[in-house]
Scaffold this motif. Structure first.
Motif, PDB file in Angstrom:
ATOM      1  N   GLY A 457       1.114   8.275 -11.104  1.00 21.89           N
ATOM      2  CA  GLY A 457       0.258   7.950 -12.243  1.00 21.89           C
ATOM      3  C   GLY A 457       0.779   6.752 -13.023  1.00 21.89           C
ATOM      4  N   LEU A 458       2.107   6.684 -13.214  1.00 20.25           N
ATOM      5  CA  LEU A 458       2.681   5.562 -13.954  1.00 20.25           C
ATOM      6  C   LEU A 458       2.503   4.244 -13.214  1.00 20.25           C
ATOM      7  CD1 LEU A 458       5.997   7.183 -15.263  1.00 20.25           C
ATOM      8  CD2 LEU A 458       3.930   6.664 -16.566  1.00 20.25           C
ATOM      9  N   VAL A 459       2.666   4.287 -11.889  1.00 16.93           N
ATOM     10  CA  VAL A 459       2.462   3.077 -11.081  1.00 16.93           C
ATOM     11  C   VAL A 459       1.028   2.599 -11.181  1.00 16.93           C
ATOM     12  CG1 VAL A 459       2.394   2.182  -8.712  1.00 16.93           C
ATOM     13  CG2 VAL A 459       4.359   3.537  -9.488  1.00 16.93           C
ATOM     14  N   ASN A 460       0.065   3.532 -11.100  1.00 10.77           N
ATOM     15  CA  ASN A 460      -1.343   3.160 -11.202  1.00 10.77           C
ATOM     16  C   ASN A 460      -1.678   2.549 -12.561  1.00 10.77           C
ATOM     17  OD1 ASN A 460      -1.923   3.974  -8.620  1.00 10.77           O
ATOM     18  ND2 ASN A 460      -2.736   5.976  -9.209  1.00 10.77           N
ATOM     19  N   VAL A 461      -1.096   3.111 -13.628  1.00 14.02           N
ATOM     20  CA  VAL A 461      -1.321   2.564 -14.963  1.00 14.02           C
ATOM     21  C   VAL A 461      -0.763   1.151 -15.066  1.00 14.02           C
ATOM     22  CG1 VAL A 461      -0.661   2.800 -17.390  1.00 14.02           C
ATOM     23  CG2 VAL A 461      -1.437   4.793 -16.117  1.00 14.02           C
ATOM     24  N   GLN A 462       0.430   0.966 -14.494  1.00 16.69           N
ATOM     25  CA  GLN A 462       1.057  -0.358 -14.538  1.00 16.69           C
ATOM     26  C   GLN A 462       0.237  -1.385 -13.753  1.00 16.69           C
ATOM     27  OE1 GLN A 462       5.057  -0.550 -12.937  1.00 16.69           O
ATOM     28  NE2 GLN A 462       5.637  -2.126 -14.416  1.00 16.69           N
ATOM     29  N   GLU A 463      -0.250  -0.979 -12.575  1.00 20.12           N
ATOM     30  CA  GLU A 463      -1.060  -1.892 -11.760  1.00 20.12           C
ATOM     31  C   GLU A 463      -2.360  -2.247 -12.473  1.00 20.12           C
ATOM     32  OE1 GLU A 463      -1.606   0.007  -8.023  1.00 20.12           O
ATOM     33  OE2 GLU A 463       0.346  -0.635  -7.236  1.00 20.12           O
ATOM     34  N   ALA A 464      -2.957  -1.251 -13.137  1.00 17.97           N
ATOM     35  CA  ALA A 464      -4.198  -1.503 -13.861  1.00 17.97           C
ATOM     36  C   ALA A 464      -3.958  -2.473 -15.014  1.00 17.97           C
ATOM     37  CB  ALA A 464      -4.779  -0.193 -14.376  1.00 17.97           C
ATOM     38  N   LEU A 466      -1.643  -4.796 -15.117  1.00 16.23           N
ATOM     39  CA  LEU A 466      -1.402  -6.124 -14.550  1.00 16.23           C
ATOM     40  C   LEU A 466      -2.699  -6.791 -14.120  1.00 16.23           C
ATOM     41  CD1 LEU A 466       1.830  -5.422 -12.450  1.00 16.23           C
ATOM     42  CD2 LEU A 466       1.653  -6.712 -14.603  1.00 16.23           C
ATOM     43  N   ASN A 467      -3.638  -5.967 -13.634  1.00 18.21           N
ATOM     44  CA  ASN A 467      -4.923  -6.518 -13.179  1.00 18.21           C
ATOM     45  C   ASN A 467      -5.832  -6.846 -14.361  1.00 18.21           C
ATOM     46  OD1 ASN A 467      -4.163  -6.300 -10.510  1.00 18.21           O
ATOM     47  ND2 ASN A 467      -4.983  -4.226 -10.302  1.00 18.21           N
TER      48      ASN A 467
END
Length: 467
Positions: A457-464, A466-467
């Motif tokens: 979940g944390l990785v997905n939040v970070q990627e979102a 950045l995008n």
């Protein structure tokens, strides 16, 4: 170790007892026997050999505890053979560090009086007896105190037998579907009712049935309610009737099963009322948690519990015992999502590490009553937008998980706490809870999945972001 004299060995054993009694139950088991051994070696190296004699045992023990306290303060316990190897590296959190230092300081200031409180091998009692024999050749316990001690132990043994037999009966039906479990639990209740009517008025068997039946009633009510929630999103009068019969199985577990079902069906107001009733009955000074899902060390019962046991019989279980709360898989609709993970804690590899005869409870969701009470309060107060009460419940969940000595499922309490921390967006605290949980039980632990879910979940939040 083979070169140690008897005083040095006794000092090492007393250090281990102090860890087991006063420190590790409150501090996540962060200190190890090997650390005690290492401290002892350092003390022996830095003191004269003449100090290590029988008459000087207490002074030697205080020296070792003082060195241990210093190591904890510095968070550095140098390996005796390889000094650059720090045995405490990364093991002690700031909270545990302050707690351990405080506990050791109290023991040091007490000049050994803490030894009188150690229940292991009845050490404290034997020391008291020996001290009093030197004065008046009398035991330190009065007849009323001895009676209270025996009554307390008998009540605990009775509660353990009830919990163990409840687990055995659930084991016999755990693999069946909801309908079959419903049928078999109903058969159990009919059988117990018939047996109860046929028994003599004061028979022990009648007492056993009277104590076991409410736990099975709560299980039956929950099985029926789970099917109701799945099919009609409601709880039938039949289920509520069985829940009612099981309310007084003990201080909390029967009511917690009812509150859990009400929470899952969305009846928040009634669930909050049930939880308030539990909170009023659960006296933290007198109630003892009991769990016989597996064999584990149980600390000496609190003084308030022993005092309550001075008079009375097995009915005291209703007021002074809190069993763990057990949910079979077919009760899943009565279990909040956060606890459902415990039903699927084992991978195929984990199952190879399980004891086939006694670890069947790992296919259930099981939680100790006190932390589960605070967890449900956290959820329900959140749903009611009572934010101050919700934060108070969270603080109580933290405290009970860290300080209640006789929890049987501390790793589950930590997993629930971690998920509450996630909901608070306190992700580092959540990860810490899961890691401590894994330190308690590395295999067959839902924390393994919860950590992966958290990081994903944390990785997905970070990627979102950045995008």
């Amino acid at each position: 170790m083979f070169s140690l004299n008897i005083t040095q060995l006794r000092c090492y054993i007393l250090m281990k007892m102090i860890l087991k009694t006063f420190i590790n139950p409150q501090c996540d088991g962060v200190l190890s026997s090997f650390m005690c051994k290492t401290v002892l070696f350092h003390c022996i190296q830095n003191t004269h050999s003449n100090n290590w004699v029988k008459s000087n045992l207490l002074a030697c023990l205080m020296c070792c505890l003082s060195v241990l306290q210093n190591f904890v303060r510095k968070e550095n316990c140098p390996h005796f053979v390889i000094p650059e190897n720090n045995l405490m590296a990364g093991r002690i959190s700031r909270h545990n560090k302050h707690k351990i230092v405080e506990i050791l300081e109290n023991i040091l200031q007490g000049e050994g009086r803490a030894l009188l409180e150690i229940p292991t091998d009845d050490l404290g009692m034997r020391l008291q007896v020996k001290m009093n024999m030197g004065e008046a050749l009398q035991y330190y316990l009065t007849p009323s105190q001895i009676n209270a001690h025996i009554s307390a132990q008998l009540l605990l043994y009775t509660a353990d037998a009830v919990s163990f037999n409840h687990k055995l009966l659930l084991k016999e039906i755990r693999h069946d579907g909801n309908e079959r479990v419903h049928e078999r639990l109903s058969d159990y209740m009919l059988t117990l009712t018939r047996m109860y009517r046929e028994m003599g008025f004061s028979s022990l068997e009648k007492s056993a049935v009277r104590l076991l039946a409410p736990l099975l009633s709560s299980s039956l009510g929950s099985v029926i309610a789970s099917h109701n929630i799945y099919t009609t999103h409601s709880i039938s009068p039949e289920a509520l009737g069985w829940f009612s019969v099981g309310l007084n199985s003990d201080v909390a577990s029967g009511r917690l099963k009812l509150a859990s079902a009400l929470c899952c069906v969305g009846d928040i107001e009634r669930a909050e009322f049930v939880l308030r009733n539990i909170k009023e009955k659960y006296d933290l000074n007198t109630v003892e948690p009991r769990c016989r899902c597996y064999d584990h060390f149980m600390n000496y019962p609190r003084q308030g519990f022993r005092h309550k046991c001075n008079t009375g019989n097995e009915e005291l279980i209703t007021y002074n015992i809190a069993f763990c709360v057990r949910f079979l898989r077919c009760e899943i609709c009565c279990v909040p999502e956060e606890l459902q993970y415990e039903m699927f804690r084992s991978t195929q590899e984990d199952r190879l590490e399980r004891d086939g005869k006694s670890d069947h409870w790992m296919d259930w969701a099981v939680a100790d009553s006190l932390p589960y009470l605070y967890f449900l309060q956290y959820k329900i107060y959140g749903a009611l937008q009572r934010l101050a009460d919700q934060q108070r419940a969270l603080a109580n969940l933290v405290t009970s998980t860290e300080t209640e000595q006789n929890l049987g499922h501390r790793e589950t309490a930590l997993n629930l706490l971690g998920q509450c921390m996630e909901q608070e967006n306190r992700h580092i605290d959540a990860l810490r809870c899961y890691m401590i949980s894994l330190n308690i039980q590395a295999r067959n632990n839902a924390a393994n999945f919860l950590i992966c879910r958290l990081l994903h979940g944390l990785v997905n939040v970070q990627e979102a972001a950045l995008n």
